[in-house]
Design a protein around this motif. Structure first.
Motif, short mmCIF file in Angstrom:
data_model
loop_
_atom_site.label_atom_id
_atom_site.label_comp_id
_atom_site.label_asym_id
_atom_site.label_seq_id
_atom_site.Cartn_x
_atom_site.Cartn_y
_atom_site.Cartn_z
N GLY A 76 -20.28 10.41 11.14
CA GLY A 76 -19.76 10.23 9.78
C GLY A 76 -19.57 11.44 8.97
O GLY A 76 -19.69 11.20 7.64
N GLY A 77 -19.16 12.54 9.45
CA GLY A 77 -19.21 13.63 8.61
C GLY A 77 -20.39 14.41 8.16
O GLY A 77 -20.45 15.40 7.29
N VAL A 78 -21.58 13.88 8.55
CA VAL A 78 -22.70 14.41 8.16
C VAL A 78 -23.82 14.84 9.25
O VAL A 78 -23.91 14.08 10.47
N VAL A 79 -24.32 15.90 9.22
CA VAL A 79 -25.35 16.23 10.21
C VAL A 79 -26.71 15.99 9.71
O VAL A 79 -27.11 16.80 8.59
N ALA A 80 -27.40 15.01 10.04
CA ALA A 80 -28.79 14.78 9.44
C ALA A 80 -29.93 14.69 10.51
O ALA A 80 -29.73 14.38 11.66
N PHE A 81 -31.03 15.41 10.27
CA PHE A 81 -32.06 15.41 11.22
C PHE A 81 -33.56 15.69 10.57
O PHE A 81 -33.48 16.00 9.47
N VAL A 82 -34.48 15.18 11.32
CA VAL A 82 -35.71 15.48 10.93
C VAL A 82 -36.54 16.33 11.74
O VAL A 82 -36.44 16.23 13.24
N ASP A 83 -37.41 17.58 11.26
CA ASP A 83 -37.96 18.32 11.93
C ASP A 83 -37.11 18.91 13.03
O ASP A 83 -36.16 19.71 12.86
N ASP A 84 -37.28 18.73 14.39
CA ASP A 84 -36.43 19.58 15.39
C ASP A 84 -35.27 18.59 16.10
O ASP A 84 -34.58 18.93 16.99
N GLY A 85 -35.19 17.45 15.37
CA GLY A 85 -33.76 16.71 15.66
C GLY A 85 -34.43 15.53 16.60
O GLY A 85 -33.33 14.51 17.00
#
Length: 237
Positions: free
Chosen positions: A182-191
């Motif tokens: 949706g047009g966003v790259v979102a991640f936590v720590d290493d993904g």
């Protein structure tokens, strides 16, 4: 003068009794903050050649109790000019709390304060960035990010940030693989941890968006040492 750093505010807080300062007072502009549910937004200053920041009640040694307001007494000397970009926070009446950083600043120096909402125009992010819109080396005061393809529609994001702290340095680093959605790259720590999972605490949570020619990065301030943040508008090298 252009917008200056918030060092004066920090100095005031250091010498003022804690009881005199209410961080939760809706009339105080404390910056943009992090929200797990909503990405940051960007706005452009418009309508006038010069827009002055407006005080919070804690300004003037906690003697600006009637602010923010459209009065001479609440007007700060620091100002922005047409087309400057700001990160948008909460609103209070006819004012919006913003954070501003000069695009070619050499250090992470931010100005935070109220601006009249009528002087701000929202800048929409790219709705569906192509892989080429993400890939490259991106600069920001104190560090930067490198983004490359990782196969399967995913991206590899790596970056470092350094903040001087007296005779020491505080630093942070990112190293994750994530897929744009949706047009966003979102991640936590290493993904490897789903971003949608509730925050378990002490996690580095990051979002990326493409806004105009810039890369908008935001984190939850848990991606490095004290005072380290990757948040800001990045520019391609």
């Amino acid at each position: 003068m252009r917008a200056a750093s918030i060092g004066l505010l920090l100095g005031l807080l250091a010498v003022t009794p804690a009881a005199a300062y209410d961080a939760n007072d809706p009339a105080n502009c404390n910056g943009i903050g992090w929200d797990d549910a909503r990405p940051l937004t960007v706005a452009k200053v418009s309508g006038q050649a010069r827009i002055n920041f407006v005080k919070s009640p804690y300004d003037d040694d906690f003697k600006a109790a009637g602010c923010p307001a459209m009065t001479d007494a609440c007007r700060k000397k620091a100002y922005l000019v047409s087309d400057d970009l700001v990160l948008v926070g909460k609103t209070s009446g006819e004012f919006t709390c913003v954070s501003y950083q000069a695009p070619r600043a050499r250090s992470q120096s931010w100005t935070t304060g109220w601006l009249p909402s009528a002087a701000l125009t929202k800048v929409a992010p790219m709705a569906a960035p192509a892989p080429a819109d993400w890939i490259g080396s991106w600069e920001h005061p104190g560090g930067g990010l490198t983004i490359r393809t990782a196969g399967g529609g995913r991206l590899r994001i790596e970056g470092d940030q350094v903040v001087p702290a007296g005779r020491d340095l505080h630093n942070g680093s990112l190293g994750a693989t994530a897929e744009p959605k949706g047009g966003v790259v979102a991640f936590v720590d290493d993904g490897t941890t789903p971003f949608e999972r509730p925050n378990a605490g002490d996690e580095c949570r990051v979002r990326l968006q493409r806004v105009g020619p810039s890369l908008l990065v935001e984190d939850n301030n848990d991606c490095g040492g004290a005072g380290v943040s990757f948040t800001g508008l990045y520019h391609r090298k």
